[in-house]
Scaffold this active site. Structure first.
Site, PDB file in Angstrom:
ATOM      1  N   ASP A  17      -3.915   7.965   7.682  1.00  0.00           N
ATOM      2  CA  ASP A  17      -4.776   6.960   8.675  1.00  0.00           C
ATOM      3  C   ASP A  17      -4.013   6.309   9.733  1.00  0.00           C
ATOM      4  O   ASP A  17      -2.831   6.853   9.967  1.00  0.00           O
ATOM      5  CB  ASP A  17      -5.705   5.841   7.764  1.00  0.00           C
ATOM      6  CG  ASP A  17      -4.788   5.106   7.017  1.00  0.00           C
ATOM      7  OD1 ASP A  17      -3.691   4.889   7.254  1.00  0.00           O
ATOM      8  OD2 ASP A  17      -5.256   4.656   5.961  1.00  0.00           O
ATOM      9  N   SER A  20       0.761  -1.163  -0.018  1.00  0.00           N
ATOM     10  CA  SER A  20       0.088   0.109   0.053  1.00  0.00           C
ATOM     11  C   SER A  20       0.628   1.380  -0.003  1.00  0.00           C
ATOM     12  O   SER A  20       0.336   2.268  -0.158  1.00  0.00           O
ATOM     13  CB  SER A  20      -0.950   0.239   1.226  1.00  0.00           C
ATOM     14  OG  SER A  20      -0.187  -0.261   2.537  1.00  0.00           O
ATOM     15  N   HIS A  45      -0.932   4.719   7.371  1.00  0.00           N
ATOM     16  CA  HIS A  45      -0.155   5.327   6.177  1.00  0.00           C
ATOM     17  C   HIS A  45      -0.108   6.700   6.321  1.00  0.00           C
ATOM     18  O   HIS A  45      -0.866   7.315   6.952  1.00  0.00           O
ATOM     19  CB  HIS A  45      -1.219   5.172   4.958  1.00  0.00           C
ATOM     20  CG  HIS A  45      -1.700   3.681   4.550  1.00  0.00           C
ATOM     21  ND1 HIS A  45      -2.713   3.077   4.972  1.00  0.00           N
ATOM     22  CD2 HIS A  45      -0.726   2.537   3.973  1.00  0.00           C
ATOM     23  CE1 HIS A  45      -2.857   1.845   4.830  1.00  0.00           C
ATOM     24  NE2 HIS A  45      -1.577   1.628   3.989  1.00  0.00           N
TER      25      HIS A  45
END
Length: 351
Positions: A326, A36, A329
């Protein structure tokens, strides 16, 4: 697709097209594998919970578009691409709205929640690293067909190959599921992952890659989610996880030294992301951040993916004041700091 989304996509494609025409960079393209931290939207096409193609993700991206990046805006690889004189965004290979012409200057095969270990990708049914390699081989064939053998081979040789993964192998696999930690101690698991990285790099080399970036782990014990679940530490960071990250990073650096000696013409560099993250998280105020412990989205302690959504009233107004977007991340601003650090250190070798 709504008119607004159509116009936003047209703008992105136009940017890619313009940069494709004018670039004269020594690095011909940025080709990305990973999780990610570098997935620019491949998971949008999967049946998985590991998605972020909805608001408020992407609210600070070009046109306020949620692209599937786990961020409020661009990722470090987007900034790195721009720093090399290439397009300011790297498209996802599985995004059907982009073409091989767009991919000729940059492409991401990364998949959020993936890792070196196949078991890691299985946790949330995402794209394992071996499958990312299969997509690359497909891309390679299409690029040579599009550019011709001579130019296509030159593009592939002069491209910068970025590998950014490993965090999920520990936090979403080894420490949370019994399959791995019952089989082997963490030191052996690290060696197992490094072995996979070595084989992957050798395979890239055999396909013509000569410029490769191997990215290390951040201080993963200081991610907001790990802080929130670490009740017995005065610093809140899980220092055991940070120790593992450091040990793994040392092994990656040793691998870089080894392969540079063994593979003729290879320029493999180790990208240190631990240092900039540690500096900022330990002293966010000095870097212009108000908060280095919680994410901007929702409470910033546990939320990511579908739990980070527009229905939550606690999301911050200005993400630039936060190190993390978040609970897992970084924000676009933090990614820009990381990219700047890498361009001034390891990636500067390719300028």
């Amino acid at each position: 697709m709504s008119l607004k989304l159509c116009l936003q996509h047209m703008l992105l494609v136009h940017l890619l097209f313009c940069f494709t025409q004018i670039t004269t960079a020594r690095v011909s393209a940025i080709i990305v594998f990973g999780d990610s931290s570098v997935d620019t939207g491949n998971n949008n096409q999967l049946q998985t919970m590991a998605k972020s193609n909805f608001e408020p993700y992407g609210r600070d991206f070009i046109g306020g578009k949620p692209t599937g990046r786990f961020c409020n805006g661009r990722l470090a690889t987007d900034f790195i691409s721009e720093a090399f004189g290439l397009p300011p965004i790297i498209p996802a290979y599985l995004d059907p709205t982009f073409t091989i012409q767009n991919f000729s200057t940059g492409v991401s095969f990364a998949s959020a929640a993936s890792g070196y270990d196949n078991v890691t990708a299985d946790v949330l049914s995402v794209i394992p690293l071996w499958k990312q390699m299969e997509y690359f081989k497909d891309y390679r064939r299409k690029l040579i067909a599009f550019q011709g053998l001579t130019k296509g081979s030159k593009t592939l040789k002069n491209a910068l190959y970025v590998m950014s993964l490993g965090t999920n192998d520990f936090l979403e696999n080894y420490y949370t599921t019994p399959r791995r930690y019952r089989q082997q101690p963490v030191d052996q698991y690290e060696n197992f992952l490094v072995g996979i990285a070595e084989k992957f790099i050798i395979k890239l080399y055999r396909f013509g890659a000569r410029k490769i970036d191997l990215t290390g782990l951040p201080p993963m014990g200081c991610l907001p989610l790990e802080r929130a679940t670490n009740f017995f530490s005065a610093s809140n960071c899980n220092e055991d996880y940070n120790f593992v990250a450091n040990q793994f990073n040392i092994k990656l650096q040793n691998l870089v030294t080894k392969l540079n000696r063994q593979l003729l013409g290879l320029k493999l560099v180790y990208a240190d992301v631990y240092t900039p993250f540690a500096k900022v998280v330990n002293d966010p105020i000095s870097y212009g951040f108000d908060n280095g412990e919680r994410g901007c989205c929702a409470t910033g302690l546990f939320e990511m993916g579908y739990i980070c959504n527009t229905r939550n009233p606690f999301t911050c107004i200005d993400a630039n004041k936060y190190v993390f977007w978040d609970a897992f991340h970084p924000t676009e601003r933090m990614y820009s700091i990381v990219a700047d650090h890498l361009m001034k250190t390891s990636l500067g070798a390719f300028l």
